[in-house]
Structure formats: structure tokens, C-alpha cells
Design a protein around this motif. Structure first.
Motif, PDB file in Angstrom:
ATOM      1  N   VAL A  86       0.851  -1.190   0.000  1.00 21.29           N
ATOM      2  CA  VAL A  86       0.000   0.000   0.000  1.00 21.29           C
ATOM      3  C   VAL A  86       0.887   1.241   0.000  1.00 21.29           C
ATOM      4  O   VAL A  86       1.830   1.333   0.789  1.00 21.29           O
ATOM      5  CB  VAL A  86      -0.929   0.041   1.235  1.00 21.29           C
ATOM      6  N   ASP A  87       0.583   2.169  -0.882  1.00 24.39           N
ATOM      7  CA  ASP A  87       1.283   3.465  -0.901  1.00 24.39           C
ATOM      8  C   ASP A  87       0.552   4.408   0.051  1.00 24.39           C
ATOM      9  O   ASP A  87      -0.564   4.839  -0.223  1.00 24.39           O
ATOM     10  CB  ASP A  87       1.289   4.035  -2.318  1.00 24.39           C
ATOM     11  N   VAL A  88       1.183   4.714   1.186  1.00 25.24           N
ATOM     12  CA  VAL A  88       0.584   5.618   2.175  1.00 25.24           C
ATOM     13  C   VAL A  88       1.314   6.959   2.205  1.00 25.24           C
ATOM     14  O   VAL A  88       1.117   7.759   3.116  1.00 25.24           O
ATOM     15  CB  VAL A  88       0.593   4.991   3.588  1.00 25.24           C
ATOM     16  N   GLY A  89       2.169   7.197   1.194  1.00 21.19           N
ATOM     17  CA  GLY A  89       2.965   8.411   1.181  1.00 21.19           C
ATOM     18  C   GLY A  89       4.301   8.186   1.870  1.00 21.19           C
ATOM     19  O   GLY A  89       4.574   7.113   2.405  1.00 21.19           O
ATOM     20  N   PRO A  90       5.161   9.201   1.905  1.00 19.40           N
ATOM     21  CA  PRO A  90       6.535   9.013   2.400  1.00 19.40           C
ATOM     22  C   PRO A  90       6.749   9.294   3.876  1.00 19.40           C
ATOM     23  O   PRO A  90       7.795   8.938   4.421  1.00 19.40           O
ATOM     24  CB  PRO A  90       7.314  10.027   1.562  1.00 19.40           C
TER      25      PRO A  90
END
Length: 357
Positions: A86-90
Motif C-alpha cells: 500500500v502506498d501511504v505516502g513518504p
């Protein structure tokens, strides 16, 4: 500076209400976790998808290899955790709030069903974490808020890989995966120091084994250098904690203790700068930690996650580096009450495997 303070998000699946914890707190934890779970993408499908960027595909291939190594070589759980992404931001996936009294190094604890009492409270919203911390500060507590790059539900759900876990290279990713899976392998209700130190021991030994298996001698040298700097950092903090204990136990007035406390923190910063410039030859990755405010709550984070690591590493050696025997030994220790458990771990002279009386 790599993330030292990876936590088990102990409230994620604590759906019931316990103590004075509000329904809204559980609601935000459940809502945040459900959103992440709904956004998962299978690692294998991402690798095979022509639209996946080459950079992400390479990271997913590494993640898949690391995950399988955890099963084959470290005897960690073979389940669906860390097999999706999942891409949750950096920045961070959750924010943890730590608190401690003004003149005590003992962190405040919050208690939850299933997971027991833990020395932090986690939020999926940075704003909510900051607001909660502000309320604790108004009560006169020292407070520290830190972003968390990974969390675990201890196998209750199929925890995914997160974009925050991929920002510092494959060695860091291996650390996180091995650490979080270790929590799924052994978790003792209500003993955060024991649980976190155990997971750090699995993480440390596992990364060393992984780097050796890959023939990455340069990576292993970098990792060991990082471990030495971490040990130096912990020694600095330990020295300051001892100074603070004497200050807090003294008969001084509140004003005198506050002044002595502030002076102890400045001495800590001075010792760090000397270490950084001399022994570390200008290595500055810890600057942000020392440049930010330091208080009892911030020092408590370090204590919780590293206090018993050396004892676990020694126990691992006593078990001849055999992971199943090591896990069985840790499980045996976990059957003792908390005080006896800590003493037995520190004084262990043999591997307390399943056949040990």
C-alpha cells in the motif's frame, strides 16, 4: 537516521472499550486500518503488471525475496502478512504519543484489550496525535510524538508492506519485515520492553544472516557500522538517564530539579557532538534527534525498545543460533511473571527450549 522506534500498533484490533479509552479513539484506529487494508495490492501482481514502474517492481522483487527468507531461514510465520503493498505516502503511517512525569523516567502506560498495557498511544492522524499530546502537556507531563513507518496487528490481519517501509533501502526493509514478523511469532501480553527487545534481536540476527547469504560483504560492513553507532547512541542516553535518576531522587526543590534536568540534556548534546565529530568522523544522521527537544518521554522511547536487546542476543547464542529453539526459549520465559522473566533473561546460562524444565 533510520527509524529506531518501530512499534506494534497495539490498538488497531482492540475493538472493545477498556478503561477510560474513548469509543472515538478505537474508531479512528479501526477506520485508519480498514482504509489501508482496502488499498492493498498483491506483490506478485504488482511485479507482473506492465504498468508498474521499474523502481517499484525492483523493490517488490526484493521484498518478496526478503519475505521468503524470513520463512525459510528465520522460521518466521508463513502467512499473508507483507505479501501485499500500500502506498501511504513518504512520511509516516501512524503517530505515537509517549508521556512521562516531569521528574520520572517511567513512561505512562495505556491499557487495551488483547494487547495489554503499552507505553504509547497511536493515531493514524498526526493532528489527533498532536492534540492528544498537547492535553497531556497541560497536565504537566513530558510528551514526545514520533512518526511510525510500520505497524503490526500481530497476525490478526494480513498486514501489508507500506511505502514508508521502502524509503531507506533493502537492508532497512529487511529489518522492518523481520522485526514485525517476530512480533507475530512471540508476543507476551503487557510487556513492551520484552517484546520489542526480542523483535530487535530477531531483526539484528536476521539481517546479518540475510546479508551473509547474499554475499553482500560491503552491506554487512555498513550494517555493523550502523549497529556500533547505535550502541554509542544508547550509551550516551544511558549515561544521561543515570544522571537524571540522581536528580529526580534528590531532595532539591522543583526549581533546582528543573535546572539540573535542563543541564543534563545540554551535557547529552555536548557529548553527542564530541562523539559525532571525533569517533564518528562527522557522521550526522543523528543530528535531528538531538536538535529537537529532549525530555523524559523521548528518553523512554529508547529505553523501551532497547533495554533488553543484549540479553536476547546472548540467549540466541546460547541456543546456537537455532531460531526455533530460540523462539521456544523465549516462549518459556514468557510464562514467568514480568519481574521473574526479566531476571531469568538476564541471568540465563542455557537455552530454555521446550524440553527444559
Amino acid at each position: 537516521m533510520r527509524a529506531f522506534f518501530r512499534l506494534v500498533a497495539a490498538t488497531i484490533l482492540a475493538f472493545g472499550v477498556a478503561g477510560c479509552t474513548s469509543v472515538s479513539y478505537y474508531a479512528q484506529a479501526l477506520e485508519g486500518h480498514v482504509k489501508i487494508m482496502a488499498a492493498r495490492r498483491d506483490v506478485g501482481k504488482l511485479i507482473n503488471d506492465p504498468s508498474t514502474s521499474e523502481a517499484l517492481r525492483a523493490r517488490m522483487e526484493s521484498a518478496r525475496e526478503i519475505r521468503q527468507f524470513a520463512v525459510d531461514e528465520l522460521a518466521l510465520p508463513d502467512n499473508r502478512s507483507y505479501r501485499s503493498y500500500v502506498d501511504v505516502g513518504p512520511e509516516a503511517v501512524t503517530w505515537a504519543v509517549f508521556a512521562a512525569p516531569e521528574f520520572s523516567l517511567t513512561p505512562h502506560a495505556w491499557c487495551f484489550p488483547v494487547y495489554g498495557c503499552v507505553p504509547y498511544k497511536g493515531y493514524f492522524s498526526k493532528k489527533s496525535a498532536t492534540e492528544f499530546a498537547a492535553g497531556l502537556q497541560r497536565q504537566g507531563l513530558d510528551v514526545h510524538v514520533t512518526g511510525i513507518t510500520a505497524y503490526s496487528t500481530l497476525g490478526w490481519s494480513k498486514d501489508p508492506l507500506l511505502s514508508t517501509m521502502l524509503t531507506q533501502g533493502d537492508t532497512h526493509l529487511a529489518e522492518v519485515v523481520f522485526h514485525e514478523l517476530a512480533h507475530q511469532r512471540v508476543y507476551i501480553h503487557g510487556d513492551s520492553e520484552f517484546n520489542e527487545a526480542f523483535a530487535v534481536a530477531v531483526e539484528t540476527t536476521g539481517v546479518r544472516k540475510w546479508l551473509r547469504a547474499a554475499g553482500d560483504t560491503a552491506g554487512l560492513r555498513r550494517y555493523e557500522a550502523d549497529r556500533r553507532r547505535r550502541a554509542d547512541f544508547l550509551a550516551l542516553v544511558s549515561q544521561t538517564r543515570e544522571e537524571l535518576r540522581h536528580i529526580y531522587e534528590s531532595s532539591g526543590t522543583v526549581s533546582e530539579k528543573r535546572a539540573a534536568k535542563a543541564a543534563a540534556f545540554e551535557r547529552l548534546r555536548t557529548r553527542y557532538r564530541r562523539l559525532r565529530d571525533d569517533r564518528w568522523h562527522g557522521y550526522r544522521a543523528f543530528d535531528a534527534w538531538f536538535d529537537a527537544p529532549i525530555n523524559n518521554a523521548k528518553l523512554a522511547v529508547v529505553s523501551v525498545y532497547d533495554a533488553q536487546v543484549k540479553s536476547f542476543l546472548r540467549l540466541f547464542d546460547l541456543c546456537s543460533g537455532d531460531y526455533p529453539r530460540f523462539y521456544a526459549s523465549v516462549e518459556q520465559l514468557g510464562k514467568l511473571n514480568k519481574a521473574d522473566r526479566a531476571r531469568a533473561l538476564e541471568s540465563a546460562q542455557a537455552c530454555y527450549d521446550a524440553g527444559h524444565s
